[in-house]
Enzyme design. Structure first.
Site, PDB file in Angstrom:
ATOM      1  N   PRO A  51      -7.948 -18.358 -62.404  1.00 24.97           N
ATOM      2  CG  PRO A  51      -5.978 -19.784 -62.134  1.00 24.97           C
ATOM      3  CD  PRO A  51      -7.534 -19.761 -62.034  1.00 24.97           C
ATOM      4  CG  LEU A  52      -7.752 -13.092 -65.516  1.00 25.70           C
ATOM      5  CD1 LEU A  52      -7.262 -11.937 -65.815  1.00 25.70           C
ATOM      6  CD2 LEU A  52      -9.345 -13.280 -65.884  1.00 25.70           C
ATOM      7  CB  CYS A  53      -3.814 -18.369 -68.275  1.00 21.96           C
ATOM      8  SG  CYS A  53      -3.820 -19.071 -66.680  1.00 21.96           S
ATOM      9  CB  THR A  54      -7.891 -21.545 -66.323  1.00 22.37           C
ATOM     10  OG1 THR A  54      -6.776 -21.833 -65.717  1.00 22.37           O
ATOM     11  CG2 THR A  54      -8.772 -22.703 -66.271  1.00 22.37           C
TER      12      THR A  54
ATOM     13  CD  GLU B 265      -3.573 -19.069 -72.917  1.00 21.16           C
ATOM     14  OE1 GLU B 265      -3.334 -20.241 -72.585  1.00 21.16           O
ATOM     15  OE2 GLU B 265      -3.221 -18.214 -73.195  1.00 21.16           O
TER      16      GLU B 265
END
Length: 449
Positions: free
Chosen positions: A209-212, A215
């Site tokens: 996941p790009l959020c992982t 961030e």
């Protein structure tokens, strides 16, 4: 009593297969010294890949009586290769793998001739691949396998009954390893499943996941993918990332190191960066040796008929104990690669440029930047620029005229296609039928069938 001190023939093991008959031999097997000598003199084998598996393949084929070998690989030797790619030494770091591998095998096996090719497989003309009797694959890339599979299947021709013409079949033996697991398979286009028929065997690449990544990175792979998927595009804009370009890979590695230091994450190495970006699982020397042995034996069986060939997919698992299994998969009769080809109906007036434009819109192709080849003639080449300029005048000419005004024939198109939401090199065979040409009626064709 046999003389134990008498020197044994170097080909004694090979002779047991080639000089005597047996119950499992093929219908065209004729044992004798002449068969062994013909394999040495006339059979040409192309080994694709000179990495861990490719090194083993070259050695095994040379020791199995094959004397005319070629090897192609675009990579240079790195320090991380030395633990499993046994043909290379520390002083070879930075040199082309194909050239060093060929040199080392020729030094150890007398009489063998190996021609190295330090280049991308896509940079070779189709005529290059047509010169070989069989192609042995030692690759770690699904995309490269698909390309070679398309090339080999592109030579396949069918008769009026959609039966493969035997003289046009280009057999392949494919090996692959992932840690303690591996496979060996025999691909006879038009007879056994091709790579595309069983593409579902290969699991999709793991995606984070790009959020992982942006961030909360938790491991080295997250840091690498952050530099690869996010930071690269922020810095380079629309410039495409090329995993086969060392400078690009080094840039991602440096970015991953900085990201890892920022979050206190250990474990980022250059080899891991390559593995994550290219989806490569580290290879083990023993697995390479086992799979290579299976591939070399199948190659010998195909060219000699000394035994029945593998039917048609062998899997090996040495992670816990030892497990091997042979599965006979079935061909996809509607396969776009190894089947008779996609049927396209055209007017005799359509130009080559219009035909290329149609390939991009065809629902089964979606092929952009296409090059077109008819038989041994290149009708149009997108690259290199000198060839593009040479073939550019053909774009305004009717395809019917460029193909010799035949009623129907096969063309091969190569370009970039969208597969699984990724742009990949694609080589496809098309059956072109011209409406209005003598002897062709509307009953003969179906648009896009």
């Amino acid at each position: 009593m046999a003389d134990l001190d008498a020197p044994q023939s170097k080909t004694r093991d090979l002779d047991k297969l080639l000089l005597r008959a047996g119950n499992l031999v093929g219908p065209d097997f004729y044992p004798g010294a002449e068969l062994r000598d013909d394999i040495r003199e006339y059979v040409r084998v192309l080994v694709v890949g000179a990495g861990g598996l490719g090194c083993e393949l070259l050695k095994d084929l040379a020791l199995s009586g094959f004397r005319n070998l070629d090897v192609i690989d675009m990579d240079r030797i790195e320090v991380t290769n030395l633990n499993r790619q046994f043909l290379f030494r520390l002083e070879d770091v930075g040199k082309p793998k194909a050239e060093v591998a060929a040199k080392r095998v020729m030094e150890r096996v007398s009489g063998v001739e190996i021609v190295p090719h330090f280049s991308r497989i896509e940079d070779k003309e189709l005529d290059f691949y047509s010169d070989f009797n069989i192609i042995a694959l030692g690759l770690d890339s699904i995309e490269a396998r698909r390309y070679i599979n398309g090339v080999a299947c592109g030579f396949l021709e069918y008769d009026e009954d959609d039966t493969p013409r035997r003289e046009t079949i280009k057999p392949m033996v494919d090996g692959g390893t992932e840690g303690f697991k591996g496979h060996a398979r025999v691909i006879v286009p038009g007879v056994t499943p091709c790579f595309e028929c069983t593409i579902w065997l290969f699991p999709p690449q793991v995606k984070f996941p790009l959020c992982t990544l942006a961030e909360t990175p938790r491991n080295a792979a997250h840091c690498i993918e952050y530099a690869h998927l996010i930071k690269w595009h922020e810095v380079h804009g629309g410039k495409s990332f090329d995993p086969d370009e060392p400078e690009h890979m080094k840039w991602v590695y440096d970015g991953a190191i900085k990201r890892a230091e920022l979050f206190g994450i250990p474990g980022v190495t250059y080899s891991l960066t390559q593995g994550v970006v290219k989806n490569i699982i580290p290879a083990i020397a023993s697995t390479n040796a086992i799979i290579s042995a299976a591939c070399a034996l199948e190659t010998l069986k195909i060219v000699s008929g000394c035994s029945k060939t593998l039917a048609n997919y062998l899997t090996y698992n040495g992670g816990e104990g030892l497990h091997t299994k042979v599965t006979e998969f079935e061909r996809d009769q509607d396969c776009l690669v190894c089947g008779p080809g996609i049927l396209i109906e055209l007017d005799t007036s359509i130009t080559l440029q219009k035909f290329i434009d149609m390939l991009e819109e065809h629902p089964k192709l979606l092929l952009s930047k296409a090059s077109v080849k008819h038989g041994k003639d290149s009708l149009y080449m997108q690259a290199p620029p000198v060839l593009e300029e040479m073939h550019r005048p053909n774009l305004s000419k009717p395809l019917y005229d460029l193909m010799g005004r035949v009623q129907k024939d096969t063309v091969h198109v190569f370009g970039t296609a969208l597969k699984n939401e990724e742009k990949q090199s694609s080589l496809t065979k098309l059956r072109v039928v011209f409406k209005g040409a003598d002897g062709v009626t509307d009953m003969d064709t179906a648009i896009g069938a």
